[in-house]
Write an enzyme that holds these catalytic residues in place. Structure first.
Site, PDB file in Angstrom:
ATOM      1  N   GLU A 125      45.016  30.851  26.502  1.00 44.49           N
ATOM      2  CA  GLU A 125      45.157  32.028  27.369  1.00 44.49           C
ATOM      3  C   GLU A 125      46.418  31.873  28.212  1.00 44.49           C
ATOM      4  O   GLU A 125      46.688  30.803  28.745  1.00 44.49           O
ATOM      5  CB  GLU A 125      43.943  32.151  28.311  1.00 44.49           C
ATOM      6  CG  GLU A 125      44.080  33.335  29.274  1.00 44.49           C
ATOM      7  CD  GLU A 125      43.069  33.318  30.402  1.00 44.49           C
ATOM      8  OE1 GLU A 125      41.910  33.704  30.160  1.00 44.49           O
ATOM      9  OE2 GLU A 125      43.428  32.924  31.530  1.00 44.49           O
TER      10      GLU A 125
ATOM     11  N   THR B 138      45.915  37.849  29.822  1.00 47.05           N
ATOM     12  CA  THR B 138      45.016  38.472  30.804  1.00 47.05           C
ATOM     13  C   THR B 138      45.572  39.821  31.253  1.00 47.05           C
ATOM     14  O   THR B 138      46.735  40.163  31.017  1.00 47.05           O
ATOM     15  CB  THR B 138      44.797  37.571  32.034  1.00 47.05           C
ATOM     16  OG1 THR B 138      46.046  37.422  32.707  1.00 47.05           O
ATOM     17  CG2 THR B 138      44.244  36.214  31.653  1.00 47.05           C
ATOM     18  N   TYR B 139      44.716  40.570  31.960  1.00 52.58           N
ATOM     19  CA  TYR B 139      45.044  41.926  32.406  1.00 52.58           C
ATOM     20  C   TYR B 139      44.785  41.982  33.911  1.00 52.58           C
ATOM     21  O   TYR B 139      43.674  41.664  34.354  1.00 52.58           O
ATOM     22  CB  TYR B 139      44.104  42.882  31.679  1.00 52.58           C
ATOM     23  CG  TYR B 139      44.441  44.346  31.756  1.00 52.58           C
ATOM     24  CD1 TYR B 139      45.421  44.883  30.934  1.00 52.58           C
ATOM     25  CD2 TYR B 139      43.741  45.188  32.614  1.00 52.58           C
ATOM     26  CE1 TYR B 139      45.696  46.237  30.970  1.00 52.58           C
ATOM     27  CE2 TYR B 139      44.019  46.559  32.651  1.00 52.58           C
ATOM     28  CZ  TYR B 139      45.000  47.072  31.826  1.00 52.58           C
ATOM     29  OH  TYR B 139      45.279  48.416  31.854  1.00 52.58           O
TER      30      TYR B 139
ATOM     31  N   ALA C 161      43.529  43.398  36.787  1.00 53.07           N
ATOM     32  CA  ALA C 161      42.683  44.540  37.181  1.00 53.07           C
ATOM     33  C   ALA C 161      43.237  45.161  38.455  1.00 53.07           C
ATOM     34  O   ALA C 161      43.302  44.503  39.483  1.00 53.07           O
ATOM     35  CB  ALA C 161      41.253  44.076  37.387  1.00 53.07           C
TER      36      ALA C 161
ATOM     37  N   TYR D 191      28.839  33.875  30.643  1.00 49.92           N
ATOM     38  CA  TYR D 191      28.806  32.966  31.786  1.00 49.92           C
ATOM     39  C   TYR D 191      27.644  32.006  31.606  1.00 49.92           C
ATOM     40  O   TYR D 191      26.486  32.420  31.732  1.00 49.92           O
ATOM     41  CB  TYR D 191      28.635  33.781  33.086  1.00 49.92           C
ATOM     42  CG  TYR D 191      29.688  34.853  33.197  1.00 49.92           C
ATOM     43  CD1 TYR D 191      30.870  34.615  33.882  1.00 49.92           C
ATOM     44  CD2 TYR D 191      29.538  36.099  32.548  1.00 49.92           C
ATOM     45  CE1 TYR D 191      31.877  35.576  33.939  1.00 49.92           C
ATOM     46  CE2 TYR D 191      30.532  37.063  32.594  1.00 49.92           C
ATOM     47  CZ  TYR D 191      31.704  36.790  33.286  1.00 49.92           C
ATOM     48  OH  TYR D 191      32.695  37.741  33.332  1.00 49.92           O
TER      49      TYR D 191
ATOM     50  N   HIS E  60      26.350  35.157  35.715  1.00 47.42           N
ATOM     51  CA  HIS E  60      27.419  35.820  36.463  1.00 47.42           C
ATOM     52  C   HIS E  60      27.023  35.832  37.930  1.00 47.42           C
ATOM     53  O   HIS E  60      25.858  36.017  38.257  1.00 47.42           O
ATOM     54  CB  HIS E  60      27.604  37.257  35.925  1.00 47.42           C
ATOM     55  CG  HIS E  60      28.767  37.974  36.540  1.00 47.42           C
ATOM     56  ND1 HIS E  60      28.615  38.906  37.535  1.00 47.42           N
ATOM     57  CD2 HIS E  60      30.101  37.889  36.311  1.00 47.42           C
ATOM     58  CE1 HIS E  60      29.805  39.370  37.884  1.00 47.42           C
ATOM     59  NE2 HIS E  60      30.726  38.768  37.144  1.00 47.42           N
TER      60      HIS E  60
ATOM     61  N   LYS F 263      25.342  44.354  26.054  1.00 49.56           N
ATOM     62  CA  LYS F 263      26.799  44.415  25.828  1.00 49.56           C
ATOM     63  C   LYS F 263      27.121  44.053  24.376  1.00 49.56           C
ATOM     64  O   LYS F 263      27.867  44.763  23.714  1.00 49.56           O
ATOM     65  CB  LYS F 263      27.468  43.442  26.823  1.00 49.56           C
ATOM     66  CG  LYS F 263      28.952  43.325  26.725  1.00 49.56           C
ATOM     67  CD  LYS F 263      29.577  42.750  28.005  1.00 49.56           C
ATOM     68  CE  LYS F 263      29.538  41.254  28.122  1.00 49.56           C
ATOM     69  NZ  LYS F 263      30.294  40.734  29.270  1.00 49.56           N
TER      70      LYS F 263
ATOM     71  N   GLN G 100      43.297  23.782  41.990  1.00 54.09           N
ATOM     72  CA  GLN G 100      42.644  24.480  40.875  1.00 54.09           C
ATOM     73  C   GLN G 100      41.127  24.535  41.039  1.00 54.09           C
ATOM     74  O   GLN G 100      40.491  25.507  40.688  1.00 54.09           O
ATOM     75  CB  GLN G 100      42.955  23.746  39.583  1.00 54.09           C
ATOM     76  CG  GLN G 100      43.840  24.525  38.676  1.00 54.09           C
ATOM     77  CD  GLN G 100      44.245  23.648  37.520  1.00 54.09           C
ATOM     78  OE1 GLN G 100      44.730  22.541  37.722  1.00 54.09           O
ATOM     79  NE2 GLN G 100      44.022  24.125  36.325  1.00 54.09           N
TER      80      GLN G 100
HETATM   81  P1  FAD Z   1      30.099  42.888  32.743  1.00 55.95           P
HETATM   82  O1  FAD Z   1      29.680  42.372  31.425  1.00 55.95           O
HETATM   83  O2  FAD Z   1      30.186  44.364  32.922  1.00 55.95           O
HETATM   84  O3  FAD Z   1      29.107  42.273  33.836  1.00 55.95           O
HETATM   85  C1  FAD Z   1      29.419  42.328  35.216  1.00 55.95           C
HETATM   86  C2  FAD Z   1      28.132  42.208  36.038  1.00 55.95           C
HETATM   87  O4  FAD Z   1      27.388  43.419  35.923  1.00 55.95           O
HETATM   88  C3  FAD Z   1      27.195  41.083  35.567  1.00 55.95           C
HETATM   89  O5  FAD Z   1      26.599  40.529  36.712  1.00 55.95           O
HETATM   90  C4  FAD Z   1      26.182  41.817  34.700  1.00 55.95           C
HETATM   91  O6  FAD Z   1      24.937  41.127  34.648  1.00 55.95           O
HETATM   92  C5  FAD Z   1      26.079  43.143  35.463  1.00 55.95           C
HETATM   93  N1  FAD Z   1      25.666  44.272  34.629  1.00 55.95           N
HETATM   94  C6  FAD Z   1      26.055  44.548  33.363  1.00 55.95           C
HETATM   95  N2  FAD Z   1      25.469  45.682  32.918  1.00 55.95           N
HETATM   96  C7  FAD Z   1      24.705  46.143  33.952  1.00 55.95           C
HETATM   97  C8  FAD Z   1      23.844  47.265  34.123  1.00 55.95           C
HETATM   98  N3  FAD Z   1      23.671  48.166  33.148  1.00 55.95           N
HETATM   99  N4  FAD Z   1      23.209  47.419  35.308  1.00 55.95           N
HETATM  100  C9  FAD Z   1      23.372  46.516  36.325  1.00 55.95           C
HETATM  101  N5  FAD Z   1      24.170  45.428  36.212  1.00 55.95           N
HETATM  102  C10 FAD Z   1      24.833  45.244  35.045  1.00 55.95           C
HETATM  103  N6  FAD Z   1      39.329  39.642  35.010  1.00 55.95           N
HETATM  104  C11 FAD Z   1      40.491  40.337  35.101  1.00 55.95           C
HETATM  105  O7  FAD Z   1      40.690  41.083  36.053  1.00 55.95           O
HETATM  106  N7  FAD Z   1      41.447  40.266  34.117  1.00 55.95           N
HETATM  107  C12 FAD Z   1      41.286  39.462  33.032  1.00 55.95           C
HETATM  108  O8  FAD Z   1      42.155  39.413  32.166  1.00 55.95           O
HETATM  109  C13 FAD Z   1      40.075  38.686  32.913  1.00 55.95           C
HETATM  110  N8  FAD Z   1      39.856  37.876  31.849  1.00 55.95           N
HETATM  111  C14 FAD Z   1      38.668  37.189  31.723  1.00 55.95           C
HETATM  112  C15 FAD Z   1      38.440  36.407  30.588  1.00 55.95           C
HETATM  113  C16 FAD Z   1      37.249  35.714  30.438  1.00 55.95           C
HETATM  114  C17 FAD Z   1      37.006  34.872  29.195  1.00 55.95           C
HETATM  115  C18 FAD Z   1      36.251  35.789  31.463  1.00 55.95           C
HETATM  116  C19 FAD Z   1      34.967  35.020  31.327  1.00 55.95           C
HETATM  117  C20 FAD Z   1      36.468  36.572  32.603  1.00 55.95           C
HETATM  118  C21 FAD Z   1      37.668  37.283  32.745  1.00 55.95           C
HETATM  119  N9  FAD Z   1      37.920  38.096  33.852  1.00 55.95           N
HETATM  120  C22 FAD Z   1      39.104  38.815  33.956  1.00 55.95           C
HETATM  121  C23 FAD Z   1      36.959  38.151  34.957  1.00 55.95           C
HETATM  122  C24 FAD Z   1      35.918  39.284  34.761  1.00 55.95           C
HETATM  123  O9  FAD Z   1      36.561  40.531  34.889  1.00 55.95           O
HETATM  124  C25 FAD Z   1      34.866  39.083  35.849  1.00 55.95           C
HETATM  125  O10 FAD Z   1      34.144  37.901  35.591  1.00 55.95           O
HETATM  126  C26 FAD Z   1      33.953  40.251  36.137  1.00 55.95           C
HETATM  127  O11 FAD Z   1      33.245  39.957  37.356  1.00 55.95           O
HETATM  128  C27 FAD Z   1      32.893  40.541  35.089  1.00 55.95           C
HETATM  129  O12 FAD Z   1      33.439  41.002  33.938  1.00 55.95           O
HETATM  130  P2  FAD Z   1      32.507  41.230  32.616  1.00 55.95           P
HETATM  131  O13 FAD Z   1      33.353  41.879  31.620  1.00 55.95           O
HETATM  132  O14 FAD Z   1      31.799  39.986  32.296  1.00 55.95           O
HETATM  133  O15 FAD Z   1      31.475  42.307  33.234  1.00 55.95           O
END
Ligand code: FAD
Length: 288
Positions: free
Chosen positions: A17, A48-49, A51, A146, A150, A165, A212
């Site tokens: 990454e 990465t992106y 946000a 996670y 999470h 998902k 870190q």
């Molecule tokens: P989701 O899968 O949407 O989950 C987020 C939370 O919402 C979880 O607690 C889940 O349990 C909950 N949830 C899901 N569906 C529902 C529902 N229907 N009702 C209620 N709760 C729900 N961030 C960046 O900004 N840029 C990046 O490039 C980036 N890269 C990443 C790469 C990896 C490999 C990882 C692990 C994380 C990365 N992140 C990045 C961080 C990520 O955006 C955060 O961890 C964020 O908090 C959750 O993203 P997610 O896609 O897992 O969310």
């Protein structure tokens, strides 16, 4: 090539990454980093992106460079909170135009210093559903997981949301950083019971300085194992020793995961290719 297809043909993938820089000088550094990482023959490199941030636009640009100049498969991270459908459409079209076939679909984190404009997407699964509806199988889609849950949700609920998902159209999963493999093994058992059988990639961050570790714990729920705390305490005033010990710890973690049949190792390079290279060199035969 689609990353989903790479997993069909390989028992174990190795990937990296990188993150987009804020300025032009940084961009040259990332390109140098990519050139060095390419020499290690990775299966893919992800970008990465930012946000809601100003580095968003660079993700497609860097992914395109990975694909066209480094001849490595590119995985573009893509977050959706605070985005309207029009913006998502624009980025999807740009990815398509640049022959990027792989997306890591994410929700993104809520900024702590400002409010987000209301968007059209609440969760990563909404983005995945939207991409599948609009583009079918045009992209291979990965998502985040996670192993310690999470931080916003309890473990069980998070697993339920992960299942939803994955069922929306995910091809592979990449983990948030973890330092204790036992969390991964117990998480994998739970996924098996839920019949989630997508390739699981472990996100590994070699911790080479004390700053870190603060970043990691501020980012996610990541337990610092006793074994690792000992290293931190012993070498806190000796950066060179801490770097070496952190690297050795990451290598040991990878050897154990590979011996336990992980599907992929994804190294968070922090745009420092030398560290990634040392890990790759130390685990060459093991990852074959
Ligand atoms: P989701 O899968 O949407 O989950 C987020 C939370 O919402 C979880 O607690 C889940 O349990 C909950 N949830 C899901 N569906 C529902 C529902 N229907 N009702 C209620 N709760 C729900 N961030 C960046 O900004 N840029 C990046 O490039 C980036 N890269 C990443 C790469 C990896 C490999 C990882 C692990 C994380 C990365 N992140 C990045 C961080 C990520 O955006 C955060 O961890 C964020 O908090 C959750 O993203 P997610 O896609 O897992 O969310």
């Amino acid at each position: 090539m689609k990353i989903g297809d790479i997993f069909k043909n390989k028992v174990l993938t190795t990937s990296f990454e990188v993150f987009p820089p804020n300025d032009k000088v940084g961009l040259d550094q990332v390109y140098n980093c990519l050139d060095t990482l390419t020499l290690e023959n990775p299966d893919f490199i992800s970008v990465t992106y930012g946000a809601g941030g100003n580095t968003k636009g660079r993700t497609v640009e860097i992914a395109e460079r990975i694909k066209s100049q480094n001849n490595v498969e590119a995985l573009a991270h893509f977050t959706c909170i605070g985005s309207k459908k029009e913006e998502i459409d624009r980025v999807l079209n740009e990815l398509e135009k640049n022959n990027i076939e792989n997306i890591l679909a994410l929700r993104g984190d809520y900024p702590i210093d400002r409010d987000l404009e209301p968007g059209d997407f609440n969760y990563a699964k909404d983005l995945i559903k939207y991409i599948r509806e609009k583009k079918g199988d045009k992209f291979s889609i990965g998502a985040a997981y996670y192993v310690e849950g999470h931080r916003e949700t309890n473990d069980l609920l998070d697993l339920f949301h992960l299942k939803e998902k994955v069922d929306t159209g995910v091809d592979f999963l990449i983990s948030q950083i973890f330092l204790d493999n036992e969390f991964f093994y117990s998480f994998r058992d739970k996924l098996e019971k839920l019949q989630i059988d997508k390739p699981l990639v472990a996100g590994i961050m070699p911790v080479t300085n004390a700053k870190q570790i603060k970043k990691i714990t501020s980012l996610c729920s990541c337990t610092i194992p006793k074994k690792f705390l000992k290293i931190l305490e012993k070498y806190e005033d000796n950066p060179a020793a801490l770097k070496e010990a952190g690297l050795a710890y990451a290598i040991e973690q990878i050897v154990d995961l590979v011996a336990s049949d992980i599907n992929g190792i994804h190294i968070y390079t922090m745009n420092k290719p030398e560290t990634a290279k040392k890990i790759i060199d130390a685990t060459g035969i093991i990852r074959k």
